[in-house]
Design a protein around this motif. Structure first.
Motif, mmCIF file in Angstrom:
data_model
loop_
_atom_site.group_PDB
_atom_site.id
_atom_site.type_symbol
_atom_site.label_atom_id
_atom_site.label_comp_id
_atom_site.label_asym_id
_atom_site.label_seq_id
_atom_site.Cartn_x
_atom_site.Cartn_y
_atom_site.Cartn_z
ATOM 1 N N GLY A 1 0.799 -1.227 0.000
ATOM 2 C CA GLY A 1 0.000 0.000 0.000
ATOM 3 C C GLY A 1 0.826 1.269 0.000
ATOM 4 N N ALA A 2 2.092 1.176 0.399
ATOM 5 C CA ALA A 2 2.981 2.341 0.420
ATOM 6 C C ALA A 2 3.710 2.533 -0.894
ATOM 7 C CB ALA A 2 3.989 2.198 1.559
ATOM 8 N N GLY A 3 3.435 1.652 -1.876
ATOM 9 C CA GLY A 3 4.067 1.777 -3.173
ATOM 10 C C GLY A 3 5.460 1.195 -3.247
ATOM 11 N N MET A 4 5.781 0.305 -2.304
ATOM 12 C CA MET A 4 7.089 -0.346 -2.280
ATOM 13 C C MET A 4 6.930 -1.859 -2.403
ATOM 14 S SD MET A 4 9.302 2.043 -2.111
ATOM 15 C CE MET A 4 9.239 3.821 -1.866
ATOM 16 N N LEU A 5 8.012 -2.537 -2.745
ATOM 17 C CA LEU A 5 7.994 -3.994 -2.878
ATOM 18 C C LEU A 5 7.403 -4.637 -1.628
ATOM 19 C CD1 LEU A 5 8.904 -6.585 -4.440
ATOM 20 C CD2 LEU A 5 11.106 -6.343 -3.260
ATOM 21 N N HIS A 6 6.396 -5.478 -1.808
ATOM 22 C CA HIS A 6 5.685 -6.128 -0.705
ATOM 23 C C HIS A 6 6.575 -7.189 -0.056
ATOM 24 C CE1 HIS A 6 2.572 -8.198 1.537
ATOM 25 N NE2 HIS A 6 1.674 -7.303 1.141
ATOM 26 N N GLY A 7 6.503 -7.262 1.269
ATOM 27 C CA GLY A 7 7.268 -8.270 2.000
ATOM 28 C C GLY A 7 6.908 -9.686 1.608
ATOM 29 N N GLY A 8 5.649 -9.897 1.210
ATOM 30 C CA GLY A 8 5.238 -11.228 0.759
ATOM 31 C C GLY A 8 5.933 -11.618 -0.529
ATOM 32 N N LEU B 1 15.520 -10.834 6.734
ATOM 33 C CA LEU B 1 15.772 -9.485 7.208
ATOM 34 C C LEU B 1 15.490 -8.506 6.071
ATOM 35 C CD1 LEU B 1 19.133 -9.975 9.143
ATOM 36 C CD2 LEU B 1 16.827 -9.836 10.107
ATOM 37 N N PHE B 2 14.724 -7.457 6.368
ATOM 38 C CA PHE B 2 14.413 -6.429 5.377
ATOM 39 C C PHE B 2 15.310 -5.225 5.644
ATOM 40 C CE2 PHE B 2 10.640 -9.013 6.011
ATOM 41 C CZ PHE B 2 10.259 -9.304 4.713
ATOM 42 N N HIS B 3 16.059 -4.804 4.610
ATOM 43 C CA HIS B 3 17.051 -3.750 4.790
ATOM 44 C C HIS B 3 16.658 -2.418 4.161
ATOM 45 C CE1 HIS B 3 19.831 -6.791 6.317
ATOM 46 N NE2 HIS B 3 19.519 -7.535 5.269
ATOM 47 N N ALA B 4 16.003 -2.449 3.000
ATOM 48 C CA ALA B 4 15.688 -1.208 2.294
ATOM 49 C C ALA B 4 14.474 -1.417 1.398
ATOM 50 C CB ALA B 4 16.886 -0.739 1.461
ATOM 51 N N PRO B 5 13.693 -0.356 1.148
ATOM 52 C CA PRO B 5 12.540 -0.483 0.252
ATOM 53 C C PRO B 5 12.981 -0.544 -1.205
ATOM 54 C CG PRO B 5 12.781 1.786 0.947
ATOM 55 C CD PRO B 5 13.815 1.006 1.716
ATOM 56 N N ALA B 6 12.109 -1.062 -2.052
ATOM 57 C CA ALA B 6 12.372 -1.117 -3.498
ATOM 58 C C ALA B 6 11.128 -0.642 -4.222
ATOM 59 C CB ALA B 6 12.732 -2.533 -3.925
ATOM 60 N N PRO B 7 11.181 0.525 -4.866
ATOM 61 C CA PRO B 7 10.023 1.059 -5.578
ATOM 62 C C PRO B 7 9.843 0.398 -6.936
ATOM 63 C CG PRO B 7 11.860 2.570 -5.793
ATOM 64 C CD PRO B 7 12.317 1.464 -4.874
ATOM 65 N N ILE B 8 8.731 0.707 -7.583
ATOM 66 C CA ILE B 8 8.439 0.168 -8.905
ATOM 67 C C ILE B 8 9.573 0.528 -9.882
ATOM 68 C CG2 ILE B 8 7.124 2.198 -9.643
ATOM 69 C CD1 ILE B 8 5.193 0.235 -11.067
ATOM 70 N N GLY B 9 9.926 -0.405 -10.730
ATOM 71 C CA GLY B 9 10.991 -0.207 -11.700
ATOM 72 C C GLY B 9 12.346 -0.710 -11.247
ATOM 73 N N THR B 10 12.512 -0.967 -9.952
ATOM 74 C CA THR B 10 13.784 -1.492 -9.444
ATOM 75 C C THR B 10 14.038 -2.881 -10.021
ATOM 76 O OG1 THR B 10 13.477 -0.307 -7.348
ATOM 77 C CG2 THR B 10 15.097 -2.090 -7.370
ATOM 78 N N VAL B 11 15.218 -3.097 -10.543
ATOM 79 C CA VAL B 11 15.594 -4.441 -10.991
ATOM 80 C C VAL B 11 16.276 -5.138 -9.829
ATOM 81 C CG1 VAL B 11 16.963 -5.814 -12.599
ATOM 82 C CG2 VAL B 11 15.834 -3.725 -13.389
ATOM 83 N N LEU B 12 15.654 -6.209 -9.362
ATOM 84 C CA LEU B 12 16.184 -6.977 -8.239
ATOM 85 C C LEU B 12 17.140 -8.041 -8.744
ATOM 86 C CD1 LEU B 12 12.831 -7.561 -6.312
ATOM 87 C CD2 LEU B 12 14.497 -5.721 -5.932
ATOM 88 N N ARG B 13 18.267 -8.174 -8.076
ATOM 89 C CA ARG B 13 19.228 -9.231 -8.362
ATOM 90 C C ARG B 13 19.233 -10.163 -7.153
ATOM 91 N NH1 ARG B 13 23.202 -10.020 -12.184
ATOM 92 N NH2 ARG B 13 25.119 -11.072 -11.517
ATOM 93 N N ARG C 1 22.490 -1.665 -3.466
ATOM 94 C CA ARG C 1 21.924 -1.624 -2.120
ATOM 95 C C ARG C 1 21.196 -2.927 -1.809
ATOM 96 N NH1 ARG C 1 17.416 2.853 -0.950
ATOM 97 N NH2 ARG C 1 16.491 1.659 -2.683
ATOM 98 N N VAL C 2 21.416 -3.455 -0.598
ATOM 99 C CA VAL C 2 20.757 -4.690 -0.187
ATOM 100 C C VAL C 2 19.317 -4.393 0.211
ATOM 101 C CG1 VAL C 2 20.787 -6.635 1.411
ATOM 102 C CG2 VAL C 2 22.947 -5.685 0.580
ATOM 103 N N VAL C 3 18.382 -5.070 -0.418
ATOM 104 C CA VAL C 3 16.957 -4.913 -0.120
ATOM 105 C C VAL C 3 16.540 -5.875 0.984
ATOM 106 C CG1 VAL C 3 14.615 -5.123 -1.070
ATOM 107 C CG2 VAL C 3 16.443 -4.090 -2.449
ATOM 108 N N ALA C 4 17.000 -7.121 0.911
ATOM 109 C CA ALA C 4 16.664 -8.135 1.916
ATOM 110 C C ALA C 4 17.725 -9.218 1.898
ATOM 111 C CB ALA C 4 15.286 -8.739 1.641
ATOM 112 N N SER C 5 17.853 -9.915 3.017
ATOM 113 C CA SER C 5 18.749 -11.064 3.103
ATOM 114 C C SER C 5 18.070 -12.141 3.930
ATOM 115 C CB SER C 5 20.092 -10.669 3.723
ATOM 116 O OG SER C 5 19.914 -10.193 5.049
ATOM 117 N N ALA C 6 18.525 -13.379 3.768
ATOM 118 C CA ALA C 6 17.825 -14.469 4.458
ATOM 119 C C ALA C 6 18.676 -15.733 4.528
ATOM 120 C CB ALA C 6 16.510 -14.790 3.732
ATOM 121 N N PHE C 7 18.317 -16.583 5.488
ATOM 122 C CA PHE C 7 18.797 -17.948 5.556
ATOM 123 C C PHE C 7 17.584 -18.863 5.405
ATOM 124 C CE2 PHE C 7 22.153 -15.683 7.776
ATOM 125 C CZ PHE C 7 23.292 -16.278 7.245
#
Length: 209
Positions: free
Chosen positions: A110-117, A152-164, A190-196
């Motif tokens: 709803g905030a216009g950023m990549l959803h955690g789901g 872990l969520f580190h930074a938001p990612a708006p529309i158009g961001t290419v995720l690697r 920039r790191v958007v998220a990391s996980a194990f």
């Protein structure tokens, strides 16, 4: 195009559907649609890249646009798959996969950023692939099912961001296996998220008798 590495164990592509060796045989799954594995870089053979894509599409995408994650899964493309001997653990191999996807409107909260789901979906399915790859290259079952993950969520990612999405194996036991994953903004690094991620091998019903 893939390059060869004589140090890697490269067994012949499996055509067996037997469950005596694999709980799920990647070779028994339907081919992933619209995938040209020759565009995926890395030092493993094309048949291994194809089998990894088959597993990703069978479980992470599905065959119907009514299934969860279908559009996101089809938009996610692998760009590298490699297996290397670990410099820190003698005699051990490490599988690594890299995938990319652009953030689109249907991936936003709803905030216009990549959803955690969406982040969790990408991690669950992409971080599984280095284990599948390592299993293919070492003659083990690398499919399994997800047991748990720590995100872990580190930074938001708006529309158009290419995720690697960079995923690598940590350990691969007979019952439990683990992988790590980082999702980064391709343009900025920039790191958007990391996980194990932990996965386990289900025990076939007949073995419990």
């Amino acid at each position: 195009m893939s390059s060869s590495n004589s140090r890697l164990h490269t067994p012949a592509a499996s055509t067996s559907t037997s469950t005596s060796k694999h709980w799920v045989d990647p070779a028994a799954l339907p081919p992933a649609p619209s995938i040209d594995v020759t565009t995926i870089s890395g030092n493993v053979p094309d048949y291994a890249k194809q089998l990894v894509c088959n597993v990703f599409h069978a479980y992470g995408v599905g065959s119907s646009d009514q299934q969860f994650g279908y559009a996101l899964g089809r938009a996610t493309r692998f760009v590298d798959m490699s297996v290397e001997h670990s410099s820190e653990r003698a005699g051990r191999m490490e599988g690594t996969t890299v995938a990319e996807v652009a953030v689109t409107k249907h991936m936003l909260n709803g905030a216009g950023m990549l959803h955690g789901g969406c982040v969790t979906y990408l991690i669950d399915n992409c971080a599984s692939t280095p284990l599948v790859l390592l299993g293919i290259m070492s003659g083990q079952n690398g499919v399994g099912v997800t047991q748990g993950m720590n995100v872990l969520f580190h930074a938001p990612a708006p529309i158009g961001t290419v995720l690697r999405i960079i995923s690598s194996s940590i350990s691969m036991g007979s019952r439990v296996m683990s992988a790590r994953c980082e999702i980064v903004d391709k343009a900025s690094g920039r790191v958007v998220a990391s996980a194990f991620l932990n996965k386990m091998q289900p025990v076939p019903p007949q073995s419990r008798l």
